[in-house]
Scaffold this motif. Structure first.
Motif, short mmCIF file in Angstrom:
data_model
loop_
_atom_site.label_atom_id
_atom_site.label_comp_id
_atom_site.label_asym_id
_atom_site.label_seq_id
_atom_site.Cartn_x
_atom_site.Cartn_y
_atom_site.Cartn_z
N VAL A 44 0.82 -1.20 0.00
CA VAL A 44 0.00 0.00 0.00
C VAL A 44 0.86 1.26 0.00
CG1 VAL A 44 -1.68 1.34 1.32
CG2 VAL A 44 -1.99 -1.11 1.04
N ASP A 45 1.94 1.26 0.79
CA ASP A 45 2.82 2.43 0.82
C ASP A 45 3.33 2.77 -0.57
OD1 ASP A 45 2.64 2.86 3.57
OD2 ASP A 45 4.28 1.50 4.02
N GLU A 46 3.76 1.75 -1.29
CA GLU A 46 4.30 1.95 -2.63
C GLU A 46 3.22 2.35 -3.63
OE1 GLU A 46 6.07 -0.86 -6.23
OE2 GLU A 46 5.99 -1.63 -4.18
N ILE A 47 2.10 1.64 -3.59
CA ILE A 47 1.06 1.86 -4.59
C ILE A 47 0.41 3.23 -4.45
CG2 ILE A 47 -1.17 1.03 -5.45
CD1 ILE A 47 -0.36 -1.75 -4.47
N THR A 48 0.19 3.67 -3.20
CA THR A 48 -0.60 4.88 -2.97
C THR A 48 0.23 6.07 -2.51
OG1 THR A 48 -1.07 4.35 -0.65
CG2 THR A 48 -2.54 3.41 -2.32
N SER A 49 1.54 6.02 -2.70
CA SER A 49 2.42 7.05 -2.14
C SER A 49 2.13 8.46 -2.64
CB SER A 49 3.88 6.69 -2.43
OG SER A 49 4.11 6.63 -3.83
N SER A 50 1.49 8.57 -3.80
CA SER A 50 1.24 9.90 -4.37
C SER A 50 -0.05 10.53 -3.88
CB SER A 50 1.19 9.80 -5.91
OG SER A 50 0.11 8.95 -6.32
N LYS A 51 -0.79 9.83 -3.01
CA LYS A 51 -2.09 10.33 -2.58
C LYS A 51 -2.14 10.52 -1.06
CE LYS A 51 -3.85 10.11 -6.71
NZ LYS A 51 -4.31 11.32 -7.44
N PRO A 52 -2.90 11.52 -0.58
CA PRO A 52 -3.13 11.65 0.86
C PRO A 52 -3.80 10.38 1.38
CG PRO A 52 -3.92 13.59 -0.31
CD PRO A 52 -3.60 12.58 -1.34
N ARG A 53 -3.47 10.01 2.63
CA ARG A 53 -3.99 8.76 3.16
C ARG A 53 -4.53 8.97 4.58
NH1 ARG A 53 0.00 3.85 3.97
NH2 ARG A 53 1.17 5.25 2.63
N LEU A 54 -5.68 8.35 4.84
CA LEU A 54 -6.27 8.35 6.17
C LEU A 54 -6.29 6.92 6.68
CD1 LEU A 54 -7.77 9.77 8.51
CD2 LEU A 54 -9.91 9.38 7.25
N VAL A 55 -5.56 6.66 7.77
CA VAL A 55 -5.54 5.33 8.37
C VAL A 55 -6.76 5.17 9.26
CG1 VAL A 55 -4.34 3.81 10.00
CG2 VAL A 55 -3.03 5.11 8.29
N LEU A 56 -7.55 4.14 9.00
CA LEU A 56 -8.76 3.87 9.78
C LEU A 56 -8.54 2.62 10.62
CD1 LEU A 56 -11.50 4.47 7.04
CD2 LEU A 56 -10.67 6.08 8.77
N LEU A 57 -8.57 2.79 11.94
CA LEU A 57 -8.44 1.65 12.85
C LEU A 57 -9.83 1.11 13.13
CD1 LEU A 57 -5.74 3.08 15.30
CD2 LEU A 57 -5.42 1.40 13.46
N ASN A 58 -10.20 0.08 12.36
CA ASN A 58 -11.55 -0.49 12.45
C ASN A 58 -11.59 -1.60 13.51
OD1 ASN A 58 -14.26 -0.87 11.74
ND2 ASN A 58 -13.73 -2.47 10.27
#
Length: 288
Positions: A44-58
């Motif tokens: 995920v770090d590599e694939i989505t590195s160009s986008k803002p990310r919100l970590v959701l602890l479900n």
């Protein structure tokens, strides 16, 4: 334990995510609050590195609240915005649109400055199997539009779903690395149900769980199964098997000849853990 489970649809999911990123504003990375690090996909770090990310602890309702707070601080220290939710009950879910807009504040402001009406935020949900993606989508939509289940790999397609006028979601199948170099991570994932049960040795997973619970949640374990003389730690597999045997005897998991049915006992233990009947428990901490 070396676990390999990488269905073909997950390989396709990785490719589809890469293709869809140009349409996405923000990534929702959905994690299991009971195993936040082990339920992260290193791709995920590599694939989505160009986008803002919100970590959701479900599944925060099943996790140790003290540990969840520590994990939230940990991810924020890594520069990742973090939000705690319980997709089943809906706790924290209504805040997602605003949380996403906070991450896109500058982009939205530029649109307003140009006289444009900001369009709905487009979000991509990424998570390993059985972490609650479909449950979250259904909670947001208020209707059962994504197939949900308690077995990993249940969501196999991709679909855009709109929620009001503020948020559009692309639901994607979870992606899980093809091989666990860290066997402990594999045990944690198996314990919470993220790995199909036909690729694991359930008694080994149960013994791993017992080791963690004895060291961190001994009183809850004793109370649930009426155990006596529980040690403060389990130094080896044999010690864990002895505790598993005690649970089996207390719960009547006996086969002919008066022997304990270890598989049945292990299944009972894991079911109690996953359902929260043992209490709110987290299987790893940030410093681990």
């Amino acid at each position: 334990m070396t676990i390999q489970w990488f269905p073909g649809h997950m390989t396709r999911a990785k490719r589809q995510i890469e293709e869809k990123l140009k349409l996405i504003d923000v990534v929702f990375e959905l994690l299991d609050a009971r195993i936040p690090q082990s339920s992260r996909n290193p791709m995920v770090d590599e694939i989505t590195s160009s986008k803002p990310r919100l970590v959701l602890l479900n599944k925060a309702d099943l996790a140790d609240p003290k540990q969840t707070a520590e994990w939230s601080d940990y991810f924020r220290s890594k520069g990742l915005a973090t939000h705690t939710i319980d997709a089943n009950a809906g706790t924290g879910v209504k805040d997602l649109a605003n949380k996403a807009k906070e991450l896109l504040q500058e982009k939205i402001q530029r649109q307003i400055d140009k006289g444009m009406k900001p369009r709905p935020v487009r979000a991509l949900i990424v998570g390993i199997p059985n972490v609650g993606k479909s449950t979250l989508i259904n909670r947001l939509a208020g209707r059962n539009i994504a197939i949900t289940g308690d077995r990993p790999g249940v969501t196999k397609g991709q679909q855009w779903i709109r929620f009001g006028g503020e948020l559009e979601l692309l639901d994607t199948p979870g992606i899980l690395w093809p091989k666990f170099d860290d066997p402990i991570a594999g045990f944690r994932l198996a314990a919470t149900g993220a790995i199909k049960e036909d690729v694991i040795h359930i008694d080994e997973v149960a013994c791993f769980v017992l080791k963690v619970l004895v060291e961190n949640y001994g009183p809850a374990l004793k109370e649930r199964y009426g155990l006596e003389g529980l040690p403060s730690e389990l130094p080896d597999m044999q010690a864990a098997i002895e505790v598993l045997e005690s649970i089996g005897k207390r719960r009547g998991c006996i086969v002919s000849g008066g022997h304990v049915d270890y598989d049945k006992t292990a299944t009972l233990l894991l079911r109690d853990l996953r359902s929260g009947k043992l209490g709110r428990m987290t299987l790893e901490s940030p410093e681990a």
